[in-house]
Design an enzyme around this catalytic site. Structure first.
Site, PDB file in Angstrom:
ATOM      1  N   LYS A 144     -31.166  30.135  -6.439  1.00 28.68           N
ATOM      2  CA  LYS A 144     -33.059  30.320  -6.084  1.00 28.68           C
ATOM      3  C   LYS A 144     -33.834  30.001  -6.753  1.00 28.68           C
ATOM      4  CE  LYS A 144     -30.620  34.850  -5.235  1.00 28.68           C
ATOM      5  NZ  LYS A 144     -29.355  34.020  -3.898  1.00 28.68           N
ATOM      6  N   ASP A 163     -29.283  45.616 -26.113  1.00 27.51           N
ATOM      7  CA  ASP A 163     -29.700  46.236 -27.371  1.00 27.51           C
ATOM      8  C   ASP A 163     -31.540  45.654 -27.436  1.00 27.51           C
ATOM      9  OD1 ASP A 163     -27.619  46.827 -28.098  1.00 27.51           O
ATOM     10  OD2 ASP A 163     -26.700  45.474 -29.361  1.00 27.51           O
ATOM     11  N   HIS A 176     -25.739  29.736  -3.519  1.00 30.69           N
ATOM     12  CA  HIS A 176     -26.264  30.770  -4.227  1.00 30.69           C
ATOM     13  C   HIS A 176     -27.068  30.775  -4.843  1.00 30.69           C
ATOM     14  CE1 HIS A 176     -26.476  34.989  -4.648  1.00 30.69           C
ATOM     15  NE2 HIS A 176     -26.316  35.052  -3.058  1.00 30.69           N
ATOM     16  N   ASP A 186     -42.974  19.146 -10.797  1.00 38.29           N
ATOM     17  CA  ASP A 186     -43.206  18.554 -11.287  1.00 38.29           C
ATOM     18  C   ASP A 186     -42.467  18.281 -12.949  1.00 38.29           C
ATOM     19  OD1 ASP A 186     -44.672  18.226  -9.543  1.00 38.29           O
ATOM     20  OD2 ASP A 186     -46.610  18.850  -9.957  1.00 38.29           O
ATOM     21  N   LYS A 194     -30.696  41.708 -10.359  1.00 36.11           N
ATOM     22  CA  LYS A 194     -29.875  41.570 -10.970  1.00 36.11           C
ATOM     23  C   LYS A 194     -29.484  41.452 -12.474  1.00 36.11           C
ATOM     24  CE  LYS A 194     -27.651  39.377  -6.780  1.00 36.11           C
ATOM     25  NZ  LYS A 194     -29.095  39.035  -6.695  1.00 36.11           N
ATOM     26  N   HIS A 216     -32.291  44.447  -4.922  1.00 40.46           N
ATOM     27  CA  HIS A 216     -31.741  42.905  -4.857  1.00 40.46           C
ATOM     28  C   HIS A 216     -31.344  42.268  -6.674  1.00 40.46           C
ATOM     29  CE1 HIS A 216     -30.603  38.779  -3.111  1.00 40.46           C
ATOM     30  NE2 HIS A 216     -30.233  39.056  -3.079  1.00 40.46           N
TER      31      HIS A 216
END
Length: 482
Positions: free
Chosen positions: A402, A231, A400, A407, A226, A224
């Site tokens: 996450k 470089d 979508h 604080d 990404k 899952h």
């Protein structure tokens, strides 16, 4: 043979329940979450044959069987050298401790559990939608001179994917090393496109190929993550995949998401993570060069750790990081997640925090992209409201992102949802950032999203129909399998 023919159906059912008994004994020996264990046992007993298939595909704990091995990569001399160079001196650690106070436990937690080094020399750019990410990503890909590494759950050869893949082919033809890992369930790239990529010099592997990927959208142990690295100096990580669905100018439904562009030492951690997966998918075709880990000339100091979890890690690192951050909060906890199907530990931690006068706010989608995930998420709302947690349903489109902010000094952005699958099953990666400026930017985005969200009021929520409550209960029961 006559006896077998006359009693075939009984023998078949007997074999089914014998195998179900063995599976149940295995589950009991694993000592996993009682709710999850009970769910599997019910499925095994109530749904003959189907239950065995569900257990085969979803019930085995690959973290215990160690089929995903990281040692080959981590023992590489180049990797060991890079890890040693990322060691932070005592003064630098004390500076971070002074900022975070008790929240520095997070740093030690990850360091002890998976040797995730805290990196200081980083520059971080927060990306608030897919259109912005695509623009930045294409610009960075064009500058690549040595290598480009991608590890993505979803790459589709639609308009967006084609634009990226065409550029990758061009860079490979120019002599740039281009390596791609795609999840075989999430990604949809035609055989013609794959052939064209390989002819141009791109090396591409599918992660854990399945026979019928179209019908296995929830198959276990998916990649899952990404991750994109250019470089060894620039890295991308977050929730935005490579597809038209994530680009608002090419998508009918508004898509709210969050991603990070990182320049600095933390990119080396992403690179190491990429190589651990590459070693697995290529079955040992691993060639690590010094050029993959160039010298970093960054003046900015943004403390950042890369947290990875999956069947290749000994612990649920991302879940544990979130748990520790919640328990160390003193003022507020702001969470955005498309799927809120957490374990009992996270639910209890949020309830205790809220009842301790810590402001807890959670944004979830009003309308999910999965009806069962939507109802499973909704099944947790009542318990949160009872503890005075503020729950908001995002209604502008689909959220979508996450993210979590604690604080004003700590935030995390990554691929992990607040659910069983991300915590225990899928391969995930999150960036943990210990910085007031970046935290304030993520907080500002959260507050902006609140404007497009409706607060769930306890009295109103109690009046939802019995049908909805039943579907929530059913989805909640299936939550460990989602």
């Amino acid at each position: 043979m006559e006896f077998v023919k006359d009693n075939f159906i009984y023998i078949l059912f007997g074999l089914n329940y014998f195998l179900a008994l063995l599976a149940t004994i295995t589950l009991l020996f694993q000592k996993i979450n009682p709710t999850k264990t009970l769910t599997y046992i019910i499925v095994l007993l109530v749904f003959p044959f189907v239950g065995l298939l569900v257990y085969y595909f979803f019930g085995q704990d690959y973290r215990k069987t160690k089929i995903f091995n990281r040692k080959h990569v981590l023992n590489q001399s180049v990797i060991a050298k890079i890890q040693n160079e990322l060691e932070i001196d005592t003064q630098a650690i004390s500076e971070v401790d002074e900022l975070l106070e008790e929240k520095s436990k997070l740093i030690r937690l990850l360091y002890n559990s998976q040797s995730s080094k805290l990196t200081l020399k980083n520059d971080v750019q927060v990306i608030c939608n897919g259109d912005e990410k695509l623009r930045l990503l294409l610009e960075d890909l064009k500058t690549a001179r040595n290598h480009i590494h991608l590890e993505y759950f979803i790459i589709k050869d639609d308009e967006t994917g084609t634009e990226v893949l065409n550029l990758l082919s061009k860079k490979a033809e120019e002599g740039v090393e281009v390596k791609i890992i795609i999840d075989d369930v999430g990604s949809k790239i035609s055989n013609g496109r794959l052939s064209s990529l390989r002819k141009s010099g791109v090396i591409i592997y599918k992660f854990m190929p399945v026979l019928f990927s179209r019908f296995t959208g929830r198959m276990n142990y998916r990649d899952h993550r990404k991750i994109l690295i250019v470089d060894g100096k620039i890295g991308y990580v977050g929730g935005i995949n490579i597809s038209n669905n994530y680009i608002n100018s090419r998508n009918q439904r508004f898509w709210k998401d969050t991603h990070l562009r990182i320049a600095g030492e933390a990119v080396h951690q992403l690179q190491i993570l990429f190589f651990t997966t590459w070693d697995f998918v290529s079955q040992g075709e691993l060639q690590i060069r010094e050029a993959h880990f160039p010298r970093i000339d960054i003046e900015s100091k943004i403390p950042l750790q890369i947290a990875a979890s999956g069947p290749d890690t000994d612990w649920s690192n991302i879940m544990e990081s979130i748990f520790v951050a919640i328990n160390n909060a003193e003022d507020f906890i702001y969470i955005t997640t498309p799927y809120f199907i957490p374990n009992d530990e996270i639910v209890t931690a949020l309830q205790v925090a809220s009842r301790s006068n810590i402001k807890v706010k959670i944004i979830i989608p009003k309308k999910s992209d999965s009806w069962i995930a939507e109802y499973a998420t909704n099944s947790y709302i009542e318990k949160l409201l009872e503890a005075s947690v503020e729950v908001y349903q995002y209604h502008k489109g689909f959220v979508h992102s996450k993210t979590m902010i604690v604080d004003d000094v700590f935030c995390t952005v990554g691929t992990a949802n607040m659910d069983y699958r991300s915590f225990n099953i899928n391969f995930e990666v999150n960036a943990l950032i210990y910085n007031r400026l970046i935290s304030s930017q993520i907080k500002a985005m959260f507050n902006e999203d609140l404007k497009n969200s409706k607060k769930v009021e306890p009295n109103e929520w109690e009046r939802r129909s019995n049908k909805e409550k039943f579907l929530e209960g059913f989805a909640r029961l299936m939550a460990p399998l989602l």
